[in-house]
Design a protein around this motif. Sequence first.
Motif, mmCIF file in Angstrom:
data_model
loop_
_atom_site.group_PDB
_atom_site.id
_atom_site.type_symbol
_atom_site.label_atom_id
_atom_site.label_comp_id
_atom_site.label_asym_id
_atom_site.label_seq_id
_atom_site.Cartn_x
_atom_site.Cartn_y
_atom_site.Cartn_z
ATOM 1 N N ASP A 397 0.849 -1.198 0.000
ATOM 2 C CA ASP A 397 0.000 0.000 0.000
ATOM 3 C C ASP A 397 0.880 1.242 0.000
ATOM 4 O O ASP A 397 2.098 1.158 0.155
ATOM 5 C CB ASP A 397 -0.935 0.000 1.220
ATOM 6 N N SER A 398 0.251 2.394 -0.149
ATOM 7 C CA SER A 398 0.961 3.680 -0.117
ATOM 8 C C SER A 398 0.409 4.530 1.012
ATOM 9 O O SER A 398 0.179 5.731 0.856
ATOM 10 C CB SER A 398 0.813 4.404 -1.467
ATOM 11 N N GLY A 399 0.188 3.876 2.159
ATOM 12 C CA GLY A 399 -0.438 4.545 3.292
ATOM 13 C C GLY A 399 0.556 5.298 4.160
ATOM 14 O O GLY A 399 1.627 5.723 3.700
ATOM 15 N N ILE A 400 0.215 5.424 5.446
ATOM 16 C CA ILE A 400 1.004 6.264 6.360
ATOM 17 C C ILE A 400 2.332 5.613 6.738
ATOM 18 O O ILE A 400 3.254 6.291 7.197
ATOM 19 C CB ILE A 400 0.206 6.567 7.643
ATOM 20 N N GLY A 401 2.437 4.305 6.548
ATOM 21 C CA GLY A 401 3.684 3.621 6.868
ATOM 22 C C GLY A 401 3.877 3.431 8.373
ATOM 23 O O GLY A 401 3.068 3.873 9.198
ATOM 24 N N ILE A 402 4.967 2.763 8.707
ATOM 25 C CA ILE A 402 5.276 2.460 10.116
ATOM 26 C C ILE A 402 6.706 2.910 10.389
ATOM 27 O O ILE A 402 7.616 2.651 9.593
ATOM 28 C CB ILE A 402 5.142 0.948 10.405
ATOM 29 N N SER A 403 6.911 3.563 11.515
ATOM 30 C CA SER A 403 8.257 4.018 11.866
ATOM 31 C C SER A 403 9.153 2.832 12.170
ATOM 32 O O SER A 403 8.682 1.728 12.505
ATOM 33 C CB SER A 403 8.207 4.953 13.080
ATOM 34 N N GLU A 404 10.446 3.046 12.064
ATOM 35 C CA GLU A 404 11.406 1.970 12.322
ATOM 36 C C GLU A 404 11.306 1.463 13.762
ATOM 37 O O GLU A 404 11.457 0.281 14.025
ATOM 38 C CB GLU A 404 12.830 2.477 12.044
ATOM 39 N N ALA A 405 11.026 2.360 14.704
ATOM 40 C CA ALA A 405 10.905 1.972 16.113
ATOM 41 C C ALA A 405 9.713 1.051 16.324
ATOM 42 O O ALA A 405 9.772 0.101 17.107
ATOM 43 C CB ALA A 405 10.773 3.212 16.990
ATOM 44 N N HIS A 406 8.618 1.304 15.601
ATOM 45 C CA HIS A 406 7.413 0.499 15.768
ATOM 46 C C HIS A 406 7.434 -0.771 14.914
ATOM 47 O O HIS A 406 6.741 -1.742 15.243
ATOM 48 C CB HIS A 406 6.169 1.320 15.400
ATOM 49 N N LEU A 407 8.223 -0.752 13.842
ATOM 50 C CA LEU A 407 8.213 -1.890 12.910
ATOM 51 C C LEU A 407 8.650 -3.187 13.581
ATOM 52 O O LEU A 407 8.136 -4.260 13.276
ATOM 53 C CB LEU A 407 9.127 -1.583 11.720
ATOM 54 N N SER A 408 9.611 -3.096 14.517
ATOM 55 C CA SER A 408 10.096 -4.306 15.181
ATOM 56 C C SER A 408 9.106 -4.845 16.203
ATOM 57 O O SER A 408 9.218 -5.995 16.637
ATOM 58 C CB SER A 408 11.433 -4.012 15.876
ATOM 59 N N ARG A 409 8.116 -4.030 16.596
ATOM 60 C CA ARG A 409 7.167 -4.445 17.633
ATOM 61 C C ARG A 409 5.749 -4.625 17.124
ATOM 62 O O ARG A 409 4.879 -5.080 17.868
ATOM 63 C CB ARG A 409 7.155 -3.403 18.755
ATOM 64 N N VAL A 410 5.526 -4.294 15.869
ATOM 65 C CA VAL A 410 4.159 -4.253 15.371
ATOM 66 C C VAL A 410 3.494 -5.634 15.373
ATOM 67 O O VAL A 410 2.265 -5.749 15.423
ATOM 68 C CB VAL A 410 4.138 -3.631 13.949
ATOM 69 N N ARG A 411 4.318 -6.699 15.348
ATOM 70 C CA ARG A 411 3.755 -8.064 15.374
ATOM 71 C C ARG A 411 3.654 -8.620 16.788
ATOM 72 O O ARG A 411 3.246 -9.772 16.973
ATOM 73 C CB ARG A 411 4.593 -8.995 14.498
ATOM 74 N N ASP A 412 4.041 -7.821 17.796
ATOM 75 C CA ASP A 412 3.879 -8.260 19.181
ATOM 76 C C ASP A 412 2.399 -8.255 19.551
ATOM 77 O O ASP A 412 1.628 -7.403 19.096
ATOM 78 C CB ASP A 412 4.641 -7.333 20.136
ATOM 79 N N ARG A 413 2.021 -9.187 20.420
ATOM 80 C CA ARG A 413 0.626 -9.247 20.855
ATOM 81 C C ARG A 413 0.251 -7.980 21.630
ATOM 82 O O ARG A 413 1.062 -7.433 22.388
ATOM 83 C CB ARG A 413 0.395 -10.479 21.727
ATOM 84 N N PHE A 414 -0.953 -7.511 21.399
ATOM 85 C CA PHE A 414 -1.557 -6.350 22.059
ATOM 86 C C PHE A 414 -0.941 -5.020 21.641
ATOM 87 O O PHE A 414 -1.383 -3.965 22.111
ATOM 88 C CB PHE A 414 -1.481 -6.453 23.596
ATOM 89 N N PHE A 415 0.077 -5.031 20.780
ATOM 90 C CA PHE A 415 0.716 -3.763 20.411
ATOM 91 C C PHE A 415 -0.089 -3.094 19.302
ATOM 92 O O PHE A 415 -0.491 -3.723 18.320
ATOM 93 C CB PHE A 415 2.146 -4.005 19.931
ATOM 94 N N GLN A 416 -0.296 -1.785 19.465
ATOM 95 C CA GLN A 416 -1.025 -0.998 18.469
ATOM 96 C C GLN A 416 -0.207 0.230 18.107
ATOM 97 O O GLN A 416 0.223 0.974 18.994
ATOM 98 C CB GLN A 416 -2.387 -0.560 19.029
ATOM 99 N N VAL A 417 0.008 0.417 16.811
ATOM 100 C CA VAL A 417 0.736 1.598 16.361
ATOM 101 C C VAL A 417 -0.097 2.848 16.639
ATOM 102 O O VAL A 417 0.405 3.869 17.108
ATOM 103 C CB VAL A 417 1.063 1.484 14.857
ATOM 104 N N ASP A 418 -1.388 2.757 16.341
ATOM 105 C CA ASP A 418 -2.294 3.893 16.559
ATOM 106 C C ASP A 418 -3.532 3.378 17.272
ATOM 107 O O ASP A 418 -4.421 2.774 16.664
ATOM 108 C CB ASP A 418 -2.668 4.534 15.216
ATOM 109 N N ALA A 419 -3.601 3.595 18.592
ATOM 110 C CA ALA A 419 -4.720 3.087 19.387
ATOM 111 C C ALA A 419 -6.043 3.745 19.003
ATOM 112 O O ALA A 419 -7.114 3.177 19.244
ATOM 113 C CB ALA A 419 -4.439 3.320 20.870
ATOM 114 N N LEU A 420 -5.994 4.925 18.383
ATOM 115 C CA LEU A 420 -7.227 5.635 18.024
ATOM 116 C C LEU A 420 -7.994 4.929 16.918
ATOM 117 O O LEU A 420 -9.192 5.152 16.744
ATOM 118 C CB LEU A 420 -6.887 7.077 17.585
ATOM 119 N N ASN A 421 -7.316 4.083 16.149
ATOM 120 C CA ASN A 421 -7.974 3.368 15.068
ATOM 121 C C ASN A 421 -8.706 2.125 15.550
ATOM 122 O O ASN A 421 -9.290 1.394 14.763
ATOM 123 C CB ASN A 421 -6.952 2.960 13.996
#
Length: 468
Positions: A397-421
């Motif tokens: 996709d060509s969306g908002i993307g994920i920062s490098e800091a969050h990319l390593s944790r985005v597959r962790d359980r319960f982790f949300q890049v943007d909780a508002l979504n």
Amino acid sequence: MIKKGMRRQIVLHYILVVFVALLLVETIFLLAIRTYYYDSIYSKITTHISAGETFVKYEFSAERSPNQLLNLLDFFNLEYTELEVLTLNGDIITSSTGFQPDRTITTSDVPEAVGGSVGRWVGRQAGTNESVMAVSKMVQINSHETYILRYLTSMEGVNKDLLNLTLLSIGIGAAVMSIVVLFSFGLANSIVRPLNNITAVSAQMAKGKFTTRIKGDYRYEIAELASTLNYMADEIVRSNQIKDDFISSISHELRTPLTSIKGWSETLISGGYDPEETKLGMGIISKESDRLIGLVEEILDFSKLQQNEMKLSITQVDIKVLLQETLLNIWAKAEKKRIHLLLECEETIYIRGDANRLKQVFLNLVDNAVKFSPEDSSIVLSAERLSNTEMAVIVRDSGIGISEAHLSRVRDRFFQVDALNGGTGLGLAISQQIVELHNGKLEMDSELGKGTQVTVILPLDDVQEEKA
């Protein structure tokens, strides 16, 4: 007495090793000194005999004179020793002390001398019980006169010196052992004290005090142990924080649809609404119910995966058909944001897997792409062969993307890049575990502000060529 424990084991083993080493060194040293002293005396006597033999033939005539034995004693006499002249049978003829006891010498040095070598014997002298060394050598005076010269020297002085040296060695050994004991306690404490500190902190952690940390400048394996426990505590704190955030998030996620359902239910029960309003309310109730069911199913799936209870129904799966179904399911949601969905899969590709679970993975990936993509953008879903044994499904996709800091944790359980979504933060964690159950891999590549690419690598079906 040291109480049982690691300190006692270290001290005892250290002392035992040093004691055995000292015992061996001192034993070898004392034996070497004793041998040196004894060999020196023996060497001095044999050298004296050899030097005397060289001139024997010039000192004695062919026929024995009355003073011949006396001359023999004078010539071979050696200071601090008693010289005895014996027959080949061991009978004493004369001696340098002037005594001529009527006895026969039976010690081992005499037969050795008769045999042609230099005999040596160390032992206790009969009568006086004095420690002596006897050295005997057969000497031929002329063609028909052969005697045995036997030197007898006291070893009491030498033995006394050796005893003093032994006592000195024991004293030095005792001093060394005392120092070793002190060092062993220091060594034991340097290991046990940090371990006791680590044990105490671990006990605090076991009681739930995960903010406690092991402090101290430790080294080597103990430092690694302390770092591991501190890291474990950090991870527990992080997991607890994630869990708390999850509970807060899921509570919000559950409250929102429940509020809508309760509100419209009470409204519809009160009556007095036209069919259009009733239809709208029932639609909202149905939509929010589906949302609740999705949340509950996601939590149940995660629970099954964590407990290894998820069962796969393995069949042959046509990837192209599965991706087409995925796009049809997500099309309505994408249409609302005017997002264009593209499928790129030119050939038929078969894999072995659970079609429903794989569809769940692809739906989650495409749904995330739609959720975080801007309006009037595009999402590409493609499938391609990587080799004779692997294929890949790519969601780009060509969306908002994920920062490098969050990319390593985005597959962790319960982790949300943007909780508002919204969401539980379990989607990617569940997707990765499902892919791993299929012996595959889930890889992510993203750049903030430019978009995200998710690649699912799966093994090909061994008989796909026949099916094609």
